[in-house]
Motif scaffolding. Structure first.
Motif, short mmCIF file in Angstrom:
data_model
loop_
_atom_site.label_atom_id
_atom_site.label_comp_id
_atom_site.label_asym_id
_atom_site.label_seq_id
_atom_site.Cartn_x
_atom_site.Cartn_y
_atom_site.Cartn_z
N ASP A 6 -37.04 31.85 59.84
CA ASP A 6 -35.62 31.95 60.20
C ASP A 6 -35.50 32.54 61.60
O ASP A 6 -36.44 33.13 62.13
N THR A 7 -34.31 32.39 62.19
CA THR A 7 -34.05 32.90 63.53
C THR A 7 -33.12 34.11 63.46
O THR A 7 -32.04 34.02 62.88
N GLY A 9 -30.26 36.67 64.32
CA GLY A 9 -28.99 36.52 64.99
C GLY A 9 -28.06 35.55 64.28
O GLY A 9 -26.86 35.77 64.22
N ALA A 10 -28.62 34.48 63.74
CA ALA A 10 -27.78 33.51 63.02
C ALA A 10 -27.27 34.16 61.75
O ALA A 10 -28.04 34.74 60.99
N ASP A 11 -25.96 34.09 61.53
CA ASP A 11 -25.34 34.69 60.33
C ASP A 11 -25.71 36.16 60.17
O ASP A 11 -25.98 36.63 59.07
N ASP A 12 -25.73 36.87 61.27
CA ASP A 12 -26.12 38.29 61.25
C ASP A 12 -25.11 39.12 60.46
O ASP A 12 -23.90 38.99 60.67
N GLU A 74 -29.87 43.40 55.09
CA GLU A 74 -30.67 42.20 55.34
C GLU A 74 -32.12 42.50 54.97
O GLU A 74 -32.60 43.61 55.19
N ARG A 115 -34.32 36.76 54.55
CA ARG A 115 -34.81 35.88 55.62
C ARG A 115 -36.34 35.83 55.62
O ARG A 115 -36.99 36.75 55.16
N ARG A 160 -33.44 40.04 67.37
CA ARG A 160 -32.01 40.16 67.06
C ARG A 160 -31.28 40.80 68.25
O ARG A 160 -30.21 40.35 68.65
N TYR A 163 -30.97 38.31 71.03
CA TYR A 163 -29.94 37.33 70.68
C TYR A 163 -28.56 37.91 70.95
O TYR A 163 -27.70 37.27 71.58
N ASN A 164 -28.33 39.15 70.50
CA ASN A 164 -27.04 39.80 70.69
C ASN A 164 -26.76 40.05 72.18
O ASN A 164 -25.62 39.98 72.63
N LEU A 167 -25.42 36.97 73.81
CA LEU A 167 -24.02 36.72 73.46
C LEU A 167 -23.07 37.66 74.19
O LEU A 167 -21.97 37.27 74.57
#
Length: 169
Positions: A6-7, A9-12, A74, A115, A160, A163-164, A167
């Motif tokens: 899984d990656t 950030g997606a659906d964090d 998570e 995840r 993560r 990724y954030n 954004l």
């Protein structure tokens, strides 16, 4: 066959503690993050009891207790792959534990995502770090699974954060 993790950030799920798991055939290493999801630390090593065809046993119950105890938002289970991204026999074990945790959490009405995180070279990195800190190989066996779980979770947390940052620079 290629196995894709899984990656981050997606659906964090946002702020909160994460649990990292290094699933082996004999032991499961457990790590936890701080509430800000910045730093992973070791928790414990859980003896693996549940086989692929067994009903859930004490290891699954203990993992659920840890998830509850730390109020995790998570769960990141290490996905064992080789350097080319192919799955090993251990992939089955990791996916099975992830499936069982997800099923039990969902059954309890909890929406905590489970995840699969990239686990390549985490045991190697953990072993190297333990040796560098002066831990003997014999003593290291007791904590290597926790150290690998820390590596899995820290890698997830760092990805993560990146990724954030993309954004919200």
């Amino acid at each position: 066959m290629k196995v894709t993790p899984d990656t981050p950030g997606a659906d964090d799920p946002g702020t909160g503690r994460r649990i990292g798991l290094d699933v082996g055939t004999v032991r499961i290493g457990v790590a936890v993050s701080d509430r800000n999801a910045k730093l992973a630390t070791p928790v414990e090593t859980v003896a693996r009891e549940t086989g692929l065809r067994d009903r859930d046993k004490g290891d699954i119950d203990r993992l659920l207790e840890i998830i509850e105890e730390y109020d995790a938002v998570e769960i990141v289970v290490g996905l064992p792959r080789d350097l080319k991204g192919h799955g090993s026999v251990s992939v089955k074990h990791a996916k099975e534990i992830a499936f069982r945790l997800n099923r039990r959490l969902t059954g309890a009405g909890k929406t905590i995502p489970v995840r699969m995180g990239d686990e390549r070279l985490t045991t190697v990195a953990a072993t190297t770090a333990l040796r560098a800190s002066g831990v003997s190989e014999k003593a290291g066996r007791k904590v290597i699974d926790q150290a690998a779980a820390v590596e899995i979770l820290q890698s997830w947390l760092d990805a993560r954060a990146a990724y954030n940052q993309e954004l919200h620079p």
